[in-house]
Write a protein that holds these residues in place. Structure first.
Motif, PDB file in Angstrom:
ATOM      1  N   THR B  52      -7.523  17.808 -18.023  1.00 40.96           N
ATOM      2  CA  THR B  52      -7.481  17.225 -16.680  1.00 40.96           C
ATOM      3  C   THR B  52      -6.836  18.195 -15.691  1.00 40.96           C
ATOM      4  O   THR B  52      -7.213  18.276 -14.524  1.00 40.96           O
ATOM      5  CB  THR B  52      -6.797  15.833 -16.674  1.00 40.96           C
ATOM      6  N   SER B  56      -9.355  19.316 -12.615  1.00 40.87           N
ATOM      7  CA  SER B  56      -9.079  18.828 -11.262  1.00 40.87           C
ATOM      8  C   SER B  56      -8.767  19.991 -10.320  1.00 40.87           C
ATOM      9  O   SER B  56      -8.584  19.790  -9.128  1.00 40.87           O
ATOM     10  CB  SER B  56      -7.938  17.816 -11.279  1.00 40.87           C
ATOM     11  N   HIS B  69     -14.203  17.815  -6.694  1.00 37.16           N
ATOM     12  CA  HIS B  69     -13.750  18.233  -8.024  1.00 37.16           C
ATOM     13  C   HIS B  69     -13.797  17.079  -9.014  1.00 37.16           C
ATOM     14  O   HIS B  69     -13.650  15.929  -8.634  1.00 37.16           O
ATOM     15  CB  HIS B  69     -12.330  18.792  -7.937  1.00 37.16           C
ATOM     16  N   THR B  71     -12.261  14.913 -12.339  1.00 38.87           N
ATOM     17  CA  THR B  71     -10.893  14.441 -12.559  1.00 38.87           C
ATOM     18  C   THR B  71     -10.398  14.791 -13.965  1.00 38.87           C
ATOM     19  O   THR B  71      -9.214  15.000 -14.168  1.00 38.87           O
ATOM     20  CB  THR B  71     -10.793  12.920 -12.384  1.00 38.87           C
ATOM     21  N   MET B 115      -6.809   8.106  -9.490  1.00 40.89           N
ATOM     22  CA  MET B 115      -7.168   9.089 -10.511  1.00 40.89           C
ATOM     23  C   MET B 115      -6.514   8.842 -11.866  1.00 40.89           C
ATOM     24  O   MET B 115      -7.107   9.120 -12.910  1.00 40.89           O
ATOM     25  CB  MET B 115      -6.816  10.506 -10.033  1.00 40.89           C
ATOM     26  N   SER B 149     -14.879   8.974 -13.447  1.00 39.28           N
ATOM     27  CA  SER B 149     -14.827   9.866 -12.287  1.00 39.28           C
ATOM     28  C   SER B 149     -15.337   9.160 -11.032  1.00 39.28           C
ATOM     29  O   SER B 149     -14.713   9.216  -9.963  1.00 39.28           O
ATOM     30  CB  SER B 149     -15.670  11.114 -12.581  1.00 39.28           C
TER      31      SER B 149
END
Lengths: 105, 226
Positions: B52, B56, B69, B71, B115, B149
């Protein structure tokens, strides 16, 4: 084994393709093509709510776009590096286990 | 999905902190429990966090002519369940807020909610649903990462629409406006994220089969291939 590697390669290719197609076909729009969606959202707020004042500003801001991208690169490199390390360790462990299994069996 | 520093009214920024805090506290306990109960899984925890962290940071061009972007939270959510990701995702967001001026401290609560909380839970839910319906590991992981996402960005859209209703058309108009900025852009990225997560799980099934069996992703002995 061969099918396994082929599928992995295809997965990687598909990811590359999804990123390259918008660039190759010049789908970029606006003043700065392919600007970040986060920045666009910020701009939309500024446009529609001219009276809104951000009440807090970043404590530290990279002084230039170059340094900002350097930090992003650092983040990606740290993440990818650690991920690669984990895979290396896991793979070595697996091999040692396999070797031990063969000796016993 | 990073709401910029200062770009939520103070009351709403505070409200999102209040909403997110219990998840992060519970997640920290879950993380400690995971490490104590299963020290062997530390390596995979590191891999999930690293995944991650790396993803990200990657801004990827999309068909809408803007870029966004992934996640990367789906992997950890499937491996270790969502609470753990509220901590790992939160660390990523804190790093970006402090060093990159990306996202922000005042909006950290809101960004963690999208997120590190909703994304992972949607990812985990999707994974379980596909598995229960008889789907294989690959399709389930793909659905988890891609839908997680999309859900993350959906939450960001809702948060922005609540904070900044359109002067003419209100919250509904603002939903459409921010949705237009984020949603379509994120679709190809969500697919990329799904494919990448499947790739990592496939590789893990080769190198860490025992760990995946212990975590319940692979059935004992059978199903070596994702």
């Amino acid at each position: 084994m061969r099918r396994f590697s082929w599928v992995n390669l295809l997965l990687l290719l598909a990811v590359l393709l999804l990123a390259v197609v918008p660039l190759a076909f010049g789908l970029g729009s606006g003043e700065e093509p392919f600007s970040g969606a986060d920045a666009l959202a910020e701009q939309a707020i500024v446009d529609d709510h001219p009276d809104y004042q951000p009440w807090f500003s970043p404590i530290y801001e990279p002084p230039s776009a170059e340094l900002e991208s350097a930090f992003f690169a650092l983040q990606a490199a740290l993440g990818a590096g650690l991920l690669g390390y984990c895979f290396g360790v896991a793979r070595t462990r697996q091999r040692l286990r396999d070797a031990a299994g063969r000796q016993r069996g | 999905m990073h709401i910029a520093e200062g770009y939520l009214p103070p009351e709403q920024a505070a409200a999102w902190f209040v909403v997110s805090a219990p998840f992060v506290v519970h997640g920290s306990r879950a993380l400690v429990r995971q490490v104590r109960a299963d020290p062997e899984s530390k390596l995979l925890l590191g891999a999930a966090g690293a995944f991650t962290f790396a993803l990200s940071a990657l801004k990827i061009p999309s068909v809408t002519g803007s870029s966004s972007h992934p996640t990367g939270t789906g992997l950890g959510a499937v491996l270790f369940r969502p609470p753990v990701m509220s901590v790992l995702g939160g660390i990523v967001l804190l790093f970006q807020a402090l060093l990159l001026a990306h996202g922000g401290l005042s909006t950290l609560g809101a960004n963690i909610f999208s997120m590190a909380i909703v994304g992972p839970w949607v990812a985990y839910g999707s994974y379980r649903m596909v598995r229960r319906a008889g789907g294989g590991l690959g399709p389930a992981v793909f659905a988890a990462a891609a839908l997680g996402s999309l859900a993350t960005y959906g939450v960001t859209v809702a948060q922005l629409a609540l904070a900044f209703p359109d002067p003419m058309s209100g919250i509904v108009g603002a939903l459409a406006k921010f949705g237009g900025i984020f949603a379509v852009t994120q679709i190809p990225l969500a697919i990329s994220e799904g494919l990448l997560t499947v790739l990592v799980v496939r590789l893990l099934s080769r190198t860490s089969g025992d760990d995946l069996r212990r975590l319940g992703l692979l059935r004992p002995a059978a199903e070596v291939r994702a």
